[in-house]
Design a protein around this motif. Structure first.
Motif, PDB file in Angstrom:
ATOM      1  N   ILE A 157      -8.099  23.285 -20.952  1.00 34.57           N
ATOM      2  CA  ILE A 157      -7.578  21.984 -20.520  1.00 34.57           C
ATOM      3  C   ILE A 157      -8.407  21.374 -19.389  1.00 34.57           C
ATOM      4  O   ILE A 157      -8.762  20.180 -19.458  1.00 34.57           O
ATOM      5  CB  ILE A 157      -6.094  22.091 -20.128  1.00 34.57           C
ATOM      6  N   PRO A 158      -8.759  22.105 -18.321  1.00 30.89           N
ATOM      7  CA  PRO A 158      -9.613  21.491 -17.299  1.00 30.89           C
ATOM      8  C   PRO A 158     -10.966  21.032 -17.851  1.00 30.89           C
ATOM      9  O   PRO A 158     -11.493  19.997 -17.408  1.00 30.89           O
ATOM     10  CB  PRO A 158      -9.794  22.610 -16.266  1.00 30.89           C
ATOM     11  N   ARG A 159     -11.506  21.756 -18.811  1.00 25.60           N
ATOM     12  CA  ARG A 159     -12.784  21.353 -19.411  1.00 25.60           C
ATOM     13  C   ARG A 159     -12.606  20.068 -20.208  1.00 25.60           C
ATOM     14  O   ARG A 159     -13.459  19.175 -20.157  1.00 25.60           O
ATOM     15  CB  ARG A 159     -13.343  22.476 -20.279  1.00 25.60           C
ATOM     16  N   PHE A 160     -11.512  19.969 -20.964  1.00 27.70           N
ATOM     17  CA  PHE A 160     -11.251  18.736 -21.706  1.00 27.70           C
ATOM     18  C   PHE A 160     -11.091  17.555 -20.751  1.00 27.70           C
ATOM     19  O   PHE A 160     -11.611  16.469 -20.999  1.00 27.70           O
ATOM     20  CB  PHE A 160      -9.968  18.872 -22.549  1.00 27.70           C
ATOM     21  N   VAL A 161     -10.351  17.774 -19.657  1.00 26.94           N
ATOM     22  CA  VAL A 161     -10.122  16.681 -18.700  1.00 26.94           C
ATOM     23  C   VAL A 161     -11.445  16.237 -18.076  1.00 26.94           C
ATOM     24  O   VAL A 161     -11.684  15.032 -17.892  1.00 26.94           O
ATOM     25  CB  VAL A 161      -9.122  17.109 -17.611  1.00 26.94           C
ATOM     26  N   ALA A 162     -12.321  17.197 -17.758  1.00 26.04           N
ATOM     27  CA  ALA A 162     -13.619  16.841 -17.178  1.00 26.04           C
ATOM     28  C   ALA A 162     -14.456  16.012 -18.149  1.00 26.04           C
ATOM     29  O   ALA A 162     -15.199  15.120 -17.739  1.00 26.04           O
ATOM     30  CB  ALA A 162     -14.376  18.113 -16.781  1.00 26.04           C
ATOM     31  N   LEU A 163     -14.325  16.284 -19.446  1.00 26.08           N
ATOM     32  CA  LEU A 163     -15.094  15.551 -20.449  1.00 26.08           C
ATOM     33  C   LEU A 163     -14.456  14.218 -20.817  1.00 26.08           C
ATOM     34  O   LEU A 163     -15.155  13.213 -20.995  1.00 26.08           O
ATOM     35  CB  LEU A 163     -15.217  16.388 -21.729  1.00 26.08           C
ATOM     36  N   LEU A 164     -13.117  14.193 -20.932  1.00 23.56           N
ATOM     37  CA  LEU A 164     -12.435  13.070 -21.559  1.00 23.56           C
ATOM     38  C   LEU A 164     -11.558  12.248 -20.631  1.00 23.56           C
ATOM     39  O   LEU A 164     -11.250  11.094 -20.943  1.00 23.56           O
ATOM     40  CB  LEU A 164     -11.540  13.571 -22.706  1.00 23.56           C
ATOM     41  N   GLY A 165     -11.110  12.857 -19.524  1.00 22.81           N
ATOM     42  CA  GLY A 165     -10.097  12.234 -18.688  1.00 22.81           C
ATOM     43  C   GLY A 165      -8.705  12.644 -19.149  1.00 22.81           C
ATOM     44  O   GLY A 165      -8.532  13.206 -20.236  1.00 22.81           O
ATOM     45  N   PRO A 166      -7.681  12.362 -18.344  1.00 24.72           N
ATOM     46  CA  PRO A 166      -6.325  12.848 -18.636  1.00 24.72           C
ATOM     47  C   PRO A 166      -5.711  12.289 -19.915  1.00 24.72           C
ATOM     48  O   PRO A 166      -5.159  13.039 -20.716  1.00 24.72           O
ATOM     49  CB  PRO A 166      -5.524  12.413 -17.405  1.00 24.72           C
ATOM     50  N   ALA A 167      -5.760  10.969 -20.114  1.00 22.91           N
ATOM     51  CA  ALA A 167      -5.057  10.374 -21.251  1.00 22.91           C
ATOM     52  C   ALA A 167      -5.631  10.852 -22.581  1.00 22.91           C
ATOM     53  O   ALA A 167      -4.885  11.207 -23.509  1.00 22.91           O
ATOM     54  CB  ALA A 167      -5.112   8.853 -21.165  1.00 22.91           C
ATOM     55  N   GLN A 209     -25.689  24.004 -12.456  1.00 24.37           N
ATOM     56  CA  GLN A 209     -24.662  24.689 -11.680  1.00 24.37           C
ATOM     57  C   GLN A 209     -23.982  23.746 -10.694  1.00 24.37           C
ATOM     58  O   GLN A 209     -22.760  23.795 -10.504  1.00 24.37           O
ATOM     59  CB  GLN A 209     -25.263  25.889 -10.939  1.00 24.37           C
ATOM     60  N   ASP A 210     -24.760  22.864 -10.056  1.00 21.57           N
ATOM     61  CA  ASP A 210     -24.178  21.898  -9.122  1.00 21.57           C
ATOM     62  C   ASP A 210     -23.172  20.989  -9.835  1.00 21.57           C
ATOM     63  O   ASP A 210     -22.079  20.710  -9.321  1.00 21.57           O
ATOM     64  CB  ASP A 210     -25.275  21.041  -8.486  1.00 21.57           C
ATOM     65  N   VAL A 211     -23.552  20.516 -11.035  1.00 20.84           N
ATOM     66  CA  VAL A 211     -22.658  19.644 -11.797  1.00 20.84           C
ATOM     67  C   VAL A 211     -21.389  20.383 -12.189  1.00 20.84           C
ATOM     68  O   VAL A 211     -20.272  19.850 -12.060  1.00 20.84           O
ATOM     69  CB  VAL A 211     -23.375  19.095 -13.048  1.00 20.84           C
ATOM     70  N   ASN A 212     -21.534  21.618 -12.652  1.00 24.32           N
ATOM     71  CA  ASN A 212     -20.361  22.391 -13.071  1.00 24.32           C
ATOM     72  C   ASN A 212     -19.395  22.623 -11.913  1.00 24.32           C
ATOM     73  O   ASN A 212     -18.172  22.533 -12.069  1.00 24.32           O
ATOM     74  CB  ASN A 212     -20.783  23.717 -13.682  1.00 24.32           C
ATOM     75  N   VAL A 213     -19.934  22.946 -10.755  1.00 23.01           N
ATOM     76  CA  VAL A 213     -19.072  23.175  -9.593  1.00 23.01           C
ATOM     77  C   VAL A 213     -18.327  21.900  -9.221  1.00 23.01           C
ATOM     78  O   VAL A 213     -17.126  21.911  -8.936  1.00 23.01           O
ATOM     79  CB  VAL A 213     -19.895  23.698  -8.401  1.00 23.01           C
ATOM     80  N   ALA A 214     -19.036  20.770  -9.248  1.00 27.03           N
ATOM     81  CA  ALA A 214     -18.394  19.499  -8.899  1.00 27.03           C
ATOM     82  C   ALA A 214     -17.321  19.114  -9.914  1.00 27.03           C
ATOM     83  O   ALA A 214     -16.235  18.653  -9.555  1.00 27.03           O
ATOM     84  CB  ALA A 214     -19.451  18.401  -8.811  1.00 27.03           C
ATOM     85  N   ALA A 215     -17.614  19.311 -11.205  1.00 28.41           N
ATOM     86  CA  ALA A 215     -16.679  18.896 -12.253  1.00 28.41           C
ATOM     87  C   ALA A 215     -15.493  19.833 -12.404  1.00 28.41           C
ATOM     88  O   ALA A 215     -14.403  19.412 -12.809  1.00 28.41           O
ATOM     89  CB  ALA A 215     -17.419  18.787 -13.588  1.00 28.41           C
TER      90      ALA A 215
END
Length: 263
Positions: free
Chosen positions: A149-159, A215-221
């Motif tokens: 779920i956190p990965r989906f939200v990072a890619l798509l947003g909540p809605a 790695q920087d992007v992954n940590v931020a997202a």
């Protein structure tokens, strides 16, 4: 590597293919273990800049194998043992997310359930124009887990995540590209070649700098990923105790419409 998972290397690019020998290409417990080991092999690989993950030429995967001989009736397995068994999927996705190199998932055909969790754990996704992304877990009386779920939200947003994972909408390739669920499209049969083009671009760059930025992007997202995903395994175990879980799985295996009661 095994009879279901192969690993090929070409310069700084590696390709991991998995094939169960059946069109569903379902994720059995054994295949999950093999794919986890394949990913772990790239955790300390300074000579690799990009890793492509792909399934069969006609199908990525139709998700977890509900007919897997290793799958046991939850009612017959103690909670302590079920907690251990349910760690395999999250461990698989974490292993791919933590690959040091850029990871590119080449998706042909359907990408369902656990396949979606695995694809989201990669950095980029290339889909066939005929690909369909689908997360049917709620329709089976269970929650979507594997830390997805956190990965989906990072890619798509909540809605859009709610539409994908709560409402179980089937997402076609063009919509997936528009939403950011995939990063490039190819004609059927062409996703691996397109992924190889992207991997070639990665391989031409300074490898250490590329990996640092990844790695920087992954940590931020994903800074809050553990805080928001830590309970999905326990929630899955709780859902296994419900009548809706049993009805969801039984109706799927029997090919009928489920009758959910909320119990």
């Amino acid at each position: 590597m095994t009879d279901m998972v192969s690993v090929e290397r070409d310069g700084r690019v590696a390709t991991v293919r998995f094939d169960r020998g059946s069109r569903a290409n379902a994720l059995s417990q054994r295949l999950i273990r093999d794919l986890t080991q394949a990913a772990l092999g790239f955790h300390d690989a300074p000579d690799i800049s990009a890793v492509i993950l792909t399934g069969r030429s006609d199908q990525f995967t139709m998700g977890a194998d509900l007919k897997d001989p290793e799958r046991q009736d939850p009612a017959q397995v103690p909670l302590s043992q079920r907690r251990l068994l349910q760690r395999a999927g999250p461990r698989l996705c974490a292993a791919w997310e933590q690959v040091d190199a850029l990871t590119i998932c080449a998706v042909e055909g359907w990408c369902i359930g656990g396949g979606m969790a695995l694809a989201a754990a990669c950095d980029l996704r290339v889909a066939s124009r005929e690909t369909v992304f689908y997360v049917p877990e709620v329709e089976r009386g269970m929650n979507m887990s594997w830390g997805s779920i956190p990965r989906f939200v990072a890619l798509l947003g909540p809605a859009r995540t709610k539409r994908l994972a709560a409402l179980c909408e089937k997402i076609d390739a063009e919509t997936a590209l528009d939403w950011g669920l995939c990063d490039a499209l190819a004609d059927p049969g062409g996703t691996l070649a397109r992924a190889q083009e992207i991997a070639g671009s990665a391989a031409a760059l300074p490898p250490t700098a590329l990996k640092m930025v990844k790695q920087d992007v992954n940590v931020a997202a994903m800074a809050l990923a553990r805080a928001t995903a830590h309970r999905d395994l326990e929630a899955f175990l709780l859902m296994q105790e419900s009548e809706d879980f049993r009805e969801g799985v039984a109706s799927f295996l029997e090919g009928r419409t489920p009758d959910f009661t909320g119990d």
